[in-house]
Design a protein around this motif. Structure first.
Motif, PDB file in Angstrom:
ATOM      1  N   GLY A  22       0.771  -1.228   0.000  1.00 23.98           N
ATOM      2  CA  GLY A  22       0.000   0.000   0.000  1.00 23.98           C
ATOM      3  C   GLY A  22       0.807   1.286   0.000  1.00 23.98           C
ATOM      4  O   GLY A  22       0.229   2.365   0.022  1.00 23.98           O
ATOM      5  N   CYS A  23       2.128   1.191  -0.039  1.00 20.24           N
ATOM      6  CA  CYS A  23       2.969   2.398  -0.012  1.00 20.24           C
ATOM      7  C   CYS A  23       3.417   2.735  -1.432  1.00 20.24           C
ATOM      8  O   CYS A  23       4.194   1.995  -2.039  1.00 20.24           O
ATOM      9  N   LEU A  27       6.632   1.348  -3.729  1.00 19.54           N
ATOM     10  CA  LEU A  27       6.364   0.779  -5.047  1.00 19.54           C
ATOM     11  C   LEU A  27       7.176   1.493  -6.124  1.00 19.54           C
ATOM     12  O   LEU A  27       7.787   0.849  -6.978  1.00 19.54           O
ATOM     13  N   SER A  28       7.221   2.798  -6.060  1.00 22.25           N
ATOM     14  CA  SER A  28       7.978   3.578  -7.041  1.00 22.25           C
ATOM     15  C   SER A  28       9.461   3.217  -7.010  1.00 22.25           C
ATOM     16  O   SER A  28      10.094   3.036  -8.063  1.00 22.25           O
ATOM     17  N   LEU A  29      10.022   3.106  -5.816  1.00 19.24           N
ATOM     18  CA  LEU A  29      11.438   2.745  -5.696  1.00 19.24           C
ATOM     19  C   LEU A  29      11.689   1.322  -6.192  1.00 19.24           C
ATOM     20  O   LEU A  29      12.709   1.057  -6.845  1.00 19.24           O
ATOM     21  N   HIS A  55      14.008   4.970   3.098  1.00 18.18           N
ATOM     22  CA  HIS A  55      12.592   5.340   3.127  1.00 18.18           C
ATOM     23  C   HIS A  55      11.855   4.504   4.171  1.00 18.18           C
ATOM     24  O   HIS A  55      11.074   5.035   4.969  1.00 18.18           O
ATOM     25  N   GLN A  56      12.106   3.198   4.196  1.00 11.00           N
ATOM     26  CA  GLN A  56      11.407   2.314   5.130  1.00 11.00           C
ATOM     27  C   GLN A  56      11.757   2.636   6.567  1.00 11.00           C
ATOM     28  O   GLN A  56      10.906   2.565   7.449  1.00 11.00           O
ATOM     29  N   GLU A  57      13.009   3.027   6.823  1.00 10.28           N
ATOM     30  CA  GLU A  57      13.395   3.399   8.189  1.00 10.28           C
ATOM     31  C   GLU A  57      12.651   4.661   8.631  1.00 10.28           C
ATOM     32  O   GLU A  57      12.265   4.786   9.791  1.00 10.28           O
ATOM     33  N   ARG A  58      12.451   5.596   7.693  1.00 12.63           N
ATOM     34  CA  ARG A  58      11.779   6.861   8.028  1.00 12.63           C
ATOM     35  C   ARG A  58      10.264   6.700   8.116  1.00 12.63           C
ATOM     36  O   ARG A  58       9.624   7.303   8.974  1.00 12.63           O
ATOM     37  N   ALA A  59       9.697   5.945   7.193  1.00 15.91           N
ATOM     38  CA  ALA A  59       8.238   5.965   7.023  1.00 15.91           C
ATOM     39  C   ALA A  59       7.505   4.765   7.622  1.00 15.91           C
ATOM     40  O   ALA A  59       6.305   4.840   7.834  1.00 15.91           O
ATOM     41  N   HIS A  60       8.193   3.676   7.849  1.00 19.37           N
ATOM     42  CA  HIS A  60       7.467   2.473   8.276  1.00 19.37           C
ATOM     43  C   HIS A  60       7.929   2.031   9.632  1.00 19.37           C
ATOM     44  O   HIS A  60       8.739   1.489  10.029  1.00 19.37           O
TER      45      HIS A  60
END
Length: 60
Positions: A22-23, A27-29, A55-60
């Protein structure tokens, strides 16, 4: 007789990060990474993996 470097071991590469469900950023990366792989640009594949992990460390 040649000497082996001490304390130096090659290991397996870490698994590539997967897109979080759902992110759209994940998906774009992931799509960018696969596009880079399809054109043989493995430096860009590595860059996309780094960006995706960050990105995953910051957002998830």
């Amino acid at each position: 007789m040649s000497q082996q470097p001490q304390g130096y071991h090659l290991g397996e590469l870490p698994a590539e990060p997967s897109a979080a469900p759902g992110c759209s950023d994940c998906l774009s990366l992931s799509v960018s990474r696969e596009n880079a792989r399809s054109r043989g640009d493995y430096s860009a594949v590595s860059d996309a993996n780094v960006e995706l992990r960050q990105h995953q460390e910051r957002a998830h």
